[in-house]
Design a protein around this motif. Structure first.
Motif, mmCIF file in Angstrom:
data_model
loop_
_atom_site.group_PDB
_atom_site.id
_atom_site.type_symbol
_atom_site.label_atom_id
_atom_site.label_comp_id
_atom_site.label_asym_id
_atom_site.label_seq_id
_atom_site.Cartn_x
_atom_site.Cartn_y
_atom_site.Cartn_z
ATOM 1 N N CYS A 191 0.713 3.646 8.913
ATOM 2 C CA CYS A 191 1.993 4.125 8.412
ATOM 3 C C CYS A 191 3.110 3.147 8.740
ATOM 4 C CB CYS A 191 2.319 5.478 9.033
ATOM 5 S SG CYS A 191 2.370 5.409 10.827
ATOM 6 N N GLU A 192 2.942 2.474 9.899
ATOM 7 C CA GLU A 192 3.975 1.536 10.309
ATOM 8 C C GLU A 192 4.127 0.421 9.290
ATOM 9 O OE1 GLU A 192 5.621 -1.018 13.872
ATOM 10 O OE2 GLU A 192 4.022 0.433 14.202
ATOM 11 N N SER A 193 3.004 -0.144 8.923
ATOM 12 C CA SER A 193 3.025 -1.217 7.943
ATOM 13 C C SER A 193 3.648 -0.716 6.644
ATOM 14 C CB SER A 193 1.596 -1.706 7.725
ATOM 15 O OG SER A 193 1.567 -2.657 6.719
ATOM 16 N N HIS A 194 3.437 0.559 6.336
ATOM 17 C CA HIS A 194 4.036 1.150 5.139
ATOM 18 C C HIS A 194 5.556 1.111 5.217
ATOM 19 C CE1 HIS A 194 5.556 4.459 2.636
ATOM 20 N NE2 HIS A 194 4.616 4.061 1.801
ATOM 21 N N SER A 195 6.099 1.485 6.356
ATOM 22 C CA SER A 195 7.557 1.443 6.524
ATOM 23 C C SER A 195 8.085 0.028 6.334
ATOM 24 C CB SER A 195 7.954 1.930 7.914
ATOM 25 O OG SER A 195 7.788 3.324 8.006
#
Lengths: 245, 245
Positions: A191-195
């Motif tokens: 999810c971090e990479s998504h942000s």
DNA sequence: CAATTCAAGATCGTATACAATTTTTAGCCA
DNA sequence: TGGCTAAAAATTGTATACGATCTTGAATTG
């Protein structure tokens, strides 16, 4: 079709303006090497950094090592206790909350500045950085992924071209790395990479409002990904618990 | 009917949590003494701090003095140049803008936290601090007035009880003192004390909104009290101008 | 006379030695 | 065995010495 980003070049950009107020020299070299090791979670919080030991490893005398350790202490990565030596810092739960509160205030403002100032080349640089993050995640190299993830925030601060904020962001990212080493609970780091990808898009569009608000959500999200509940000291014995060991 | 506030007690509160990551000892003592001297404008920006000279003054060896100077460098009060030594820092016009931008973001948020947390005793402490500021102004002791004025902002950060923000505020106040030494233009410093009084009232009323907005206006006002126009290098000769001397 | 060169002095960078303090370990006693 | 004491070892705190670099100023040269 994105340019690969070498670890070396990323390391350079990260250290081009570093946290430490040391003149170029061996003390600074040792500082940067220890910093990398800490940020990659190769050295755990609480670990003792004995002067002789560090000097042995890097081939320097205690004089130089002491300067490096004191610099790291000023950056918050290390804590020095009188007559006891230097230890990798162990941020408390309270400090963890404070750091992420501070990040939630400062980094969105920095993201806005960056979105207003970013050049095409810098957009490409960020894109390449994101690719490197993905690659590290796919390769399962969590240490590197974490280092790159922090580097993304630092690159934004550099793009904002605001040395005072950039320095604060570097300090907060460093401490965040320790905090994550101690308190990270979430399993899905994807999810971090998504942000970061959403941020990228905002930067590419020069959308300052979006960059600011996405960054704020992102940091609040990171904060909530920590397990910051006070734990009962359930040591193996009562004496251990009371000694705080 | 307000308790007088001794300079000693004010000094203590200011240094209770200081900026420096040094263990208690002589290096820290020297650090704090030099810091006070700088913040009181007894040492001008650009002044050289030779290791032997400082050591002579405080009766310490170069080893200890070096640790103190490096700590001051990390706090931004001193800059160290390789093989040339330590100098009182001379913030550029650009850095001055950046510091006050950062203060305008962070300190209002800190003021809000302080207003939400302040105790009756702390209100009294602030009131006493204000009185001391007035007394210094009336006595015409500008150095002390300036020191106290910065101390007011630091006390607010301590009341907010947020170590991360408090550390940032301390660092920014320190640099602001250098900036004011270099770039202050406004003649009437009385207005400043007025802003502090308005803040006090907001704190006494636990009015967080007011505290935040007054603090923001106050810092913007301070920023505008600086003369930050790029000056033409009107050196005595062309060669001086080109040498950047 | 101005600019340059070069040597002498001053200052910083680093290693090392010794003192002060803490940590460990061995010994002792209940 | 468990806890206390004291000596030994290890580690940090500090001073000092020496080499490296920069600064200063006088002598030299065009």
């Amino acid at each position: 079709m994105t340019k690969p980003v070498s670890a070396a070049s990323l390391g350079q950009t990260s250290s081009l303006h570093h946290l430490f107020a040391l003149p170029p020299g061996r003390a600074l070299d040792i500082c940067l090497k220890l910093q990398s090791a800490i940020l990659e979670h190769k050295l755990a919080p609480g670990l003792k950094l004995a002067e002789d030991e560090v000097g042995e490893i890097y081939g320097a005398s205690r004089t130089v090592v002491r300067a490096a350790l004191q610099a790291l202490a000023h950056s918050g990565l290390v804590s020095i206790e009188k007559n006891r030596g230097a230890f990798i810092a162990k941020p408390t739960i309270r400090e963890a909350h404070e750091v992420f509160q501070a990040r939630a205030l400062i980094e969105p403002a920095v993201a806005r500045l960056a979105a207003e100032a970013i050049t095409d080349d810098q957009v490409e640089g960020l894109r390449a950085h994101l690719d490197a993050e993905h690659a590290a995640l796919d390769a399962g190299d969590m240490g590197k992924a974490l280092l790159l993830s922090g580097g993304f925030h630092i690159e934004i601060a550099d793009i904002a071209d605001h040395k005072v904020f950039a320095r604060m962001v570097r300090a907060m990212i460093s401490r965040s790395s320790l905090i994550i080493a101690l308190y990270w609970k979430r399993s899905d780091t994807a999810c971090e990479s998504h942000s970061h990808h959403a941020l990228m898009t905002a930067f590419a569009n020069r959308d300052a409002d979006a960059a600011e608000s996405i960054q704020k959500s992102h940091i609040i999200d990171l904060h909530s990904g920590l397990d910051l509940r006070e734990k009962q000291t359930h040591g193996s014995s009562l004496s251990d618990a009371l000694k705080g060991k």
